[in-house]
Design a protein around this motif. Structure first.
Motif, short mmCIF file in Angstrom:
data_model
loop_
_atom_site.label_atom_id
_atom_site.label_comp_id
_atom_site.label_asym_id
_atom_site.label_seq_id
_atom_site.Cartn_x
_atom_site.Cartn_y
_atom_site.Cartn_z
N LEU A 210 30.06 12.01 -3.74
CA LEU A 210 29.82 12.98 -4.81
C LEU A 210 29.72 14.37 -4.22
CD1 LEU A 210 27.07 11.19 -6.95
CD2 LEU A 210 29.55 10.93 -7.07
N ASP A 211 30.29 15.34 -4.91
CA ASP A 211 30.06 16.73 -4.54
C ASP A 211 28.59 17.04 -4.79
OD1 ASP A 211 30.94 19.58 -4.00
OD2 ASP A 211 30.12 19.78 -6.03
N LYS A 212 27.88 17.47 -3.75
CA LYS A 212 26.42 17.61 -3.85
C LYS A 212 25.99 18.68 -4.85
CE LYS A 212 26.00 20.78 0.10
NZ LYS A 212 25.37 20.97 1.43
N ASN A 213 26.85 19.64 -5.15
CA ASN A 213 26.48 20.71 -6.08
C ASN A 213 26.68 20.33 -7.54
OD1 ASN A 213 25.77 22.66 -4.07
ND2 ASN A 213 27.94 22.96 -3.66
N THR A 214 27.69 19.49 -7.80
CA THR A 214 28.05 19.20 -9.18
C THR A 214 27.94 17.73 -9.56
OG1 THR A 214 30.40 18.85 -8.64
CG2 THR A 214 29.70 21.12 -9.11
N GLY A 215 27.87 16.85 -8.57
CA GLY A 215 27.89 15.41 -8.86
C GLY A 215 29.28 14.89 -9.17
N GLY A 216 30.30 15.72 -8.96
CA GLY A 216 31.68 15.30 -9.22
C GLY A 216 32.15 14.24 -8.23
N VAL A 217 32.98 13.32 -8.71
CA VAL A 217 33.48 12.21 -7.88
C VAL A 217 34.67 12.66 -7.05
CG1 VAL A 217 34.53 9.91 -7.93
CG2 VAL A 217 32.67 10.48 -9.51
N CYS A 218 34.57 12.43 -5.73
CA CYS A 218 35.64 12.77 -4.79
C CYS A 218 36.08 11.51 -4.06
CB CYS A 218 35.16 13.81 -3.77
SG CYS A 218 34.44 15.30 -4.48
#
Length: 292
Positions: free
Chosen positions: A115-123
């Motif tokens: 997860l992108d630590k700033n947004t929680g977006g899945v990478c």
């Protein structure tokens, strides 16, 4: 003298019979209110405020705060993708968020999710060994070389070929949003000399004659084709294939993607293939910007 100081302190703290009440302090905020404030912030902001005082620190542990920061498909990630790691299932939501922000390998270590630590977006990252590369088993053309410049132990190196074709596919349950897919490629072969990485450009040829074609298709009919010449020898470059949109997070999205240069009028070579990467589009823009 001591009595005077005690009286002054009592008045300042509102303890004296006629003294005004003391001003409210940040630490006086009820933990439940602090939690509601933290829920409106980004994960890095939550962690900063948690260092202010005990009230915010305790509030920052609330599960409902971190569940709102986790992607809507986090249960799919934990139960279906990272099913081998049973330790994740019993974590508090804050600990789970922190664990998912680290690279988590799956499919035998050939793919990673975080997860992108700033947004929680899945990478996601898909290594060269999880891609279908034409001719990869013929050592006259391709080989896997060890490296410290990848999140994986090795990359695929092309010495020379007439037919360059790299294909990949992935079926995944993405949160709703727009995503960008990239190939991470490098012209030249990295070598370590005297403790420094240098580029061996001996086999680089053919990429300036015709562009490479990148293609992306999805199971719901989205289709993207882009073309560009490979350049910037000695540097890892994220070549953007294109974007796709996910409108329903409850269904699996199947994506297929490729990188080809199959004009057989000339050979091409001297190329390292590391991985394909998928980022939320906003995150992908920041990643590309930070590397340019």
């Amino acid at each position: 003298m001591g009595a005077n100081l005690s009286a002054a302190a009592a008045e300042r703290d509102g303890a004296g019979p006629a003294g005004p009440p003391s001003r409210p302090r940040l630490g006086d905020i009820p933990e439940s209110c602090a939690a509601l404030i933290l829920a409106q912030l980004s994960p890095p902001e939550i962690c900063k405020l948690a260092r202010l005082n005990r009230s915010f620190r305790s509030a920052s542990l609330a599960d409902f705060i971190w569940e709102s920061k986790l992607p809507s498909v986090y249960k799919f990630i934990v139960e279906k993708v990272l099913l081998a790691d049973t330790s994740l299932r019993n974590l508090q939501k804050k600990e789970l968020y922190a664990s998912l922000c680290r690279p988590n390998p799956f499919d035998g270590g050939t793919k990673e999710i975080w997860l992108d630590k700033n947004t929680g977006g899945v990478c996601l990252s898909i290594s060269s060994k999880a891609l279908t590369i034409t001719g990869i088993d013929d050592r006259r053309y391709w080989s896997h070389i060890s490296t410290e410049e990848s999140r994986y132990p090795s990359v695929a190196y092309l010495q020379q070929t007439w037919w360059f074709e790299v294909d990949g596919e992935l079926e995944f349950q993405f949160p709703v949003g727009t995503y960008s897919l990239f190939f991470r490629l490098q012209l030249g072969k990295s070598l370590k000399r005297l403790g420094r990485w240098v580029c061996n450009s001996e086999h680089i040829h053919g990429w300036d004659i015709k562009p490479v074609q990148f293609r992306l298709t999805t199971s719901d009919g989205q289709h993207v084709v882009t073309r560009c010449h490979l350049d910037n020898p000695g540097n890892w470059v994220l070549y953007r294939v294109g974007d796709f949109v996910v409108e329903n997070s409850n269904t699996l999205t199947k994506i297929k993607f490729s990188s080809t240069q199959i004009d057989c009028t000339h050979t091409k070579g001297g190329l390292c293939v590391d991985a394909a990467l998928i980022y939320p589009s906003s995150v992908g823009k920041e990643v590309v910007k930070s590397r340019s």
